[in-house]
Write an enzyme that holds these catalytic residues in place. Structure first.
Site, PDB file in Angstrom:
ATOM      1  N   GLN A 163       0.805  -1.232   0.000  1.00  0.00           N
ATOM      2  CA  GLN A 163       0.000   0.000   0.000  1.00  0.00           C
ATOM      3  C   GLN A 163       0.839   1.284   0.000  1.00  0.00           C
ATOM      4  O   GLN A 163       0.580   2.191  -0.782  1.00  0.00           O
ATOM      5  CB  GLN A 163      -0.913  -0.009   1.227  1.00  0.00           C
ATOM      6  CG  GLN A 163      -1.792   1.222   1.368  1.00  0.00           C
ATOM      7  CD  GLN A 163      -2.612   1.162   2.640  1.00  0.00           C
ATOM      8  OE1 GLN A 163      -3.604   0.460   2.697  1.00  0.00           O
ATOM      9  NE2 GLN A 163      -2.189   1.872   3.656  1.00  0.00           N
ATOM     10  N   GLU A 205      -3.317   9.496  -0.857  1.00  0.00           N
ATOM     11  CA  GLU A 205      -2.559  10.259   0.137  1.00  0.00           C
ATOM     12  C   GLU A 205      -1.527  11.172  -0.522  1.00  0.00           C
ATOM     13  O   GLU A 205      -0.588  11.625   0.125  1.00  0.00           O
ATOM     14  CB  GLU A 205      -1.891   9.308   1.132  1.00  0.00           C
ATOM     15  CG  GLU A 205      -2.916   8.505   1.916  1.00  0.00           C
ATOM     16  CD  GLU A 205      -2.322   7.704   3.073  1.00  0.00           C
ATOM     17  OE1 GLU A 205      -1.093   7.617   3.176  1.00  0.00           O
ATOM     18  OE2 GLU A 205      -3.103   7.170   3.859  1.00  0.00           O
ATOM     19  N   ASP A 242       4.292   0.055   4.122  1.00  0.00           N
ATOM     20  CA  ASP A 242       3.077  -0.462   4.764  1.00  0.00           C
ATOM     21  C   ASP A 242       2.504  -1.495   3.795  1.00  0.00           C
ATOM     22  O   ASP A 242       1.953  -1.137   2.751  1.00  0.00           O
ATOM     23  CB  ASP A 242       2.061   0.657   5.036  1.00  0.00           C
ATOM     24  CG  ASP A 242       0.803   0.126   5.732  1.00  0.00           C
ATOM     25  OD1 ASP A 242       0.749  -1.100   5.992  1.00  0.00           O
ATOM     26  OD2 ASP A 242      -0.109   0.921   6.004  1.00  0.00           O
ATOM     27  N   GLU A 286       5.205  -2.188   8.022  1.00  0.00           N
ATOM     28  CA  GLU A 286       3.918  -2.166   8.733  1.00  0.00           C
ATOM     29  C   GLU A 286       3.022  -3.278   8.192  1.00  0.00           C
ATOM     30  O   GLU A 286       2.997  -3.520   6.985  1.00  0.00           O
ATOM     31  CB  GLU A 286       3.277  -0.791   8.502  1.00  0.00           C
ATOM     32  CG  GLU A 286       1.954  -0.565   9.206  1.00  0.00           C
ATOM     33  CD  GLU A 286       1.421   0.850   8.924  1.00  0.00           C
ATOM     34  OE1 GLU A 286       2.232   1.797   8.818  1.00  0.00           O
ATOM     35  OE2 GLU A 286       0.196   1.006   8.794  1.00  0.00           O
ATOM     36  N   ASP A 313      -0.590  -2.100  12.634  1.00  0.00           N
ATOM     37  CA  ASP A 313      -1.670  -1.122  12.411  1.00  0.00           C
ATOM     38  C   ASP A 313      -3.007  -1.859  12.537  1.00  0.00           C
ATOM     39  O   ASP A 313      -3.601  -1.900  13.614  1.00  0.00           O
ATOM     40  CB  ASP A 313      -1.478  -0.468  11.034  1.00  0.00           C
ATOM     41  CG  ASP A 313      -2.663   0.386  10.603  1.00  0.00           C
ATOM     42  OD1 ASP A 313      -3.516   0.706  11.447  1.00  0.00           O
ATOM     43  OD2 ASP A 313      -2.759   0.744   9.398  1.00  0.00           O
ATOM     44  N   LYS A 338      -3.637   5.654  15.670  1.00  0.00           N
ATOM     45  CA  LYS A 338      -4.619   6.439  14.910  1.00  0.00           C
ATOM     46  C   LYS A 338      -5.759   6.738  15.880  1.00  0.00           C
ATOM     47  O   LYS A 338      -6.440   5.808  16.340  1.00  0.00           O
ATOM     48  CB  LYS A 338      -5.159   5.621  13.748  1.00  0.00           C
ATOM     49  CG  LYS A 338      -4.138   5.342  12.631  1.00  0.00           C
ATOM     50  CD  LYS A 338      -4.688   4.266  11.716  1.00  0.00           C
ATOM     51  CE  LYS A 338      -3.970   4.218  10.379  1.00  0.00           C
ATOM     52  NZ  LYS A 338      -4.357   3.018   9.611  1.00  0.00           N
ATOM     53  N   ARG A 367      -5.101   9.201   8.468  1.00  0.00           N
ATOM     54  CA  ARG A 367      -5.825   8.205   7.681  1.00  0.00           C
ATOM     55  C   ARG A 367      -5.746   8.598   6.205  1.00  0.00           C
ATOM     56  O   ARG A 367      -5.342   9.703   5.861  1.00  0.00           O
ATOM     57  CB  ARG A 367      -7.307   8.130   8.103  1.00  0.00           C
ATOM     58  CG  ARG A 367      -7.556   7.753   9.547  1.00  0.00           C
ATOM     59  CD  ARG A 367      -6.833   6.502  10.014  1.00  0.00           C
ATOM     60  NE  ARG A 367      -7.131   5.288   9.282  1.00  0.00           N
ATOM     61  CZ  ARG A 367      -7.871   4.271   9.736  1.00  0.00           C
ATOM     62  NH1 ARG A 367      -8.407   4.350  10.942  1.00  0.00           N
ATOM     63  NH2 ARG A 367      -8.054   3.174   9.020  1.00  0.00           N
ATOM     64  N   SER A 368      -6.168   7.688   5.344  1.00  0.00           N
ATOM     65  CA  SER A 368      -6.136   8.019   3.915  1.00  0.00           C
ATOM     66  C   SER A 368      -7.180   9.068   3.560  1.00  0.00           C
ATOM     67  O   SER A 368      -7.016   9.815   2.603  1.00  0.00           O
ATOM     68  CB  SER A 368      -6.294   6.761   3.075  1.00  0.00           C
ATOM     69  OG  SER A 368      -7.394   5.993   3.518  1.00  0.00           O
ATOM     70  N   LYS A 389       3.223   9.689  10.742  1.00  0.00           N
ATOM     71  CA  LYS A 389       2.925   9.245   9.370  1.00  0.00           C
ATOM     72  C   LYS A 389       1.704  10.021   8.891  1.00  0.00           C
ATOM     73  O   LYS A 389       0.663   9.981   9.539  1.00  0.00           O
ATOM     74  CB  LYS A 389       2.625   7.742   9.401  1.00  0.00           C
ATOM     75  CG  LYS A 389       2.204   7.136   8.068  1.00  0.00           C
ATOM     76  CD  LYS A 389       1.809   5.670   8.238  1.00  0.00           C
ATOM     77  CE  LYS A 389       1.412   5.053   6.910  1.00  0.00           C
ATOM     78  NZ  LYS A 389       0.803   3.711   7.068  1.00  0.00           N
TER      79      LYS A 389
HETATM   80  C1  2PG Z   1      -2.773   2.865   6.882  1.00  0.00           C
HETATM   81  C2  2PG Z   1      -3.570   4.118   6.568  1.00  0.00           C
HETATM   82  C3  2PG Z   1      -2.704   5.296   6.217  1.00  0.00           C
HETATM   83  P1  2PG Z   1      -6.065   3.935   5.896  1.00  0.00           P
HETATM   84  O1  2PG Z   1      -3.108   1.773   6.450  1.00  0.00           O
HETATM   85  O2  2PG Z   1      -1.797   2.969   7.621  1.00  0.00           O
HETATM   86  O3  2PG Z   1      -1.797   5.011   5.176  1.00  0.00           O
HETATM   87  O4  2PG Z   1      -4.512   3.871   5.559  1.00  0.00           O
HETATM   88  O5  2PG Z   1      -6.323   5.237   6.528  1.00  0.00           O
HETATM   89  O6  2PG Z   1      -6.763   3.756   4.590  1.00  0.00           O
HETATM   90  O7  2PG Z   1      -6.330   2.786   6.836  1.00  0.00           O
HETATM   91 MG    MG Z   2      -1.473   0.745   7.675  1.00  0.00          MG
END
Ligand code: 2PG
Ligand code: MG
Length: 433
Positions: A163, A205, A242, A286, A313, A338, A367-368, A389
């Site tokens: 990702q 992002e 990640d 990650e 995560d 997060k 977040r994305s 991040k």
């Molecule tokens: C992640 C986040 C940020 P998302 O996986 O770490 O890159 O993505 O907010 O879509 O979960």
């Molecule tokens: Mg992640």
């Protein structure tokens, strides 16, 4: 009391993907106010706080009318008279009011916006920037960023399986320097992609949306971009990935790399990443395995966790309990924090404290789906998390956070200390010495 809550209200605003989200405002008796927006993920863990969406046809089911109404009704009533300076009590009230473990009734998107807005209001009542309010006079470090260069996975039509292809500049002297080096790499990567006909737009992002033939191709292009930028891969600039392996999990302990039409077992997945770690200047990984695969996370940790940061995560979902359980299983050495994954400021802080007590690294993350809200720059600094991040080095919802870090570093003046290698678990930091 000047920090007594007099009013709480919410409205629907729009996030960086053009989707509705919740913004909350909290007003205090002394006249101070605070405001915050809920972000939204695309690659989400099943164990995250529940995001309350309206469903139905409007906005693809992503409306937040119910979440907003919950804030303006029940939450506003329950928090009237509460002390914004007592975050733990305030969050406990929200938890009790919701009555479900994952904040599923009122929505983690409603509670996180309110919880953060109250925190901002409490800082404003003290006349302090949020980071300084959180630091409470303790010496805190300016966090080390990890910054996306290529976006893939759920953020770019699955154009790569991995990702996030990111870079870190741990030996910089300041966040200012780390961002300048990243800018060089980001633009060198854009030029390389354009020259080789592989540039296909911008990912969610802000990273380059690449047309690669394999995940390895992306790793090569990233290493080449670092070289072309005039910096040294593995000396000044390191790679962070990640994998977001949850999104690759096809069940039965199998992972599908769609780009390469390959399917791997957990052991093969761990070995695939170990192979990349051997051949590329990778400092951080990650989610190398899926959200419930604690055993696989342990295998990865045994394979390369002594020299590479291994961040949980989707597998840890900003939960102190899951952090402790993973550590007891010898899995992981860092947690992604997060706030919306936890749904409340206090829960997120507890996950960070649990990680710190274990000697783990901690990365406060966006977040994305984001907004202009810059709270995380303050949380990462004021909580002394060590790392942050935010996504890539383009699009204002990302740059707003990087720019806020520059302001924070400047405000610290001669006292500013950049986290650098100290941000990592001890064995990873030792490898950078
Ligand atoms: C992640 C986040 C940020 P998302 O996986 O770490 O890159 O993505 O907010 O879509 O979960
Ligand atoms: Mg992640």
């Amino acid at each position: 009391m000047k920090t007594t809550i007099t009013a709480v209200r919410a409205r629907q605003v729009w996030d960086s993907r053009g989707r509705p989200t919740v913004e909350a405002e909290v007003a205090l008796a002394g006249g101070a106010t605070g405001r915050a927006c809920a972000p939204a993920g695309a690659s989400r863990g099943a164990h995250e706080a529940h995001e309350l969406r309206d469903g139905g046809a409007r906005f693809g089911g992503l409306g937040v009318d119910r979440a907003v109404a919950g804030v303006n009704g029940e939450i506003a009533a329950a928090l009237a008279g509460a002390d914004a300076a007592d975050q733990a009590a305030l969050d406990a009230r929200l938890e009790a009011l919701d009555g479900t473990p994952n904040l599923g009734r009122l929505g983690g998107n409603a509670t996180v916006a309110v919880s953060l807005a109250a925190l901002h209001a409490a800082a404003a009542a003290e006349g302090l920037p949020l980071w300084a309010h959180l630091a409470q006079g303790r010496k805190v470090r300016v966090p080390l960023p990890e910054i996306q260069i290529f976006g893939g996975g759920a953020h770019a039509g699955r154009r790569t399986d991995v990702q996030d292809f990111m870079v870190m500049v741990p030996k910089a002297d300041s966040v200012r320097e780390a961002l300048e080096v990243t800018a060089d790499v980001f633009h060198a990567a854009g030029r390389l992609m354009a020259e080789t006909g592989r540039l296909a737009g911008a990912a969610d992002e802000g990273g380059w949306w690449p047309a690669f033939d394999s995940n390895e191709d992306a790793l090569q292009a990233l290493t080449q971009s670092i070289e072309r930028s005039g910096h040294r891969p593995g000396e000044d600039v390191f790679i962070s990935l990640d994998i977001a392996a949850n999104e690759l999990d096809v069940g039965g302990g199998r992972y599908r790399l769609g780009l390469e039409t390959r399917e791997l077992s957990t052991a093969e997945m761990v070995e695939q990443v170990a192979d990349w770690v051997r051949r590329y200047p990778i400092l951080s990984i990650e989610d190398p395995v899926s959200q419930d695969d604690l055993d696989g996370f342990g295998q990865a940790t045994r394979a390369y966790g002594d020299r590479v940061q291994l961040i949980g995560d989707d597998i840890l979902v900003t939960s102190a309990e899951r952090v402790r359980r993973a550590a007891a299983a010898g899995a992981g050495n860092a947690v992604l924090v997060k706030v919306n994954q936890a749904g409340l400021v206090s829960r997120a802080k507890a996950a960070l404290d649990a990680a710190r007590a274990l000697g783990w690294g901690a990365i406060v993350s966006a977040r994305s789906g984001e907004t202009e809200d810059v709270s995380i720059a303050h949380l990462a600094t004021g909580w002394d998390a060590g790392q942050i991040k935010v996504g890539s080095f383009a699009r204002s919802e990302r740059m707003a956070k990087w720019n806020e870090l520059l302001r924070i570093e400047e405000a610290m003046g001669a006292d500013a200390v950049f986290a650098g290698p100290s941000a990592f678990a001890p064995s990873v930091a030792a490898g950078l010495a």
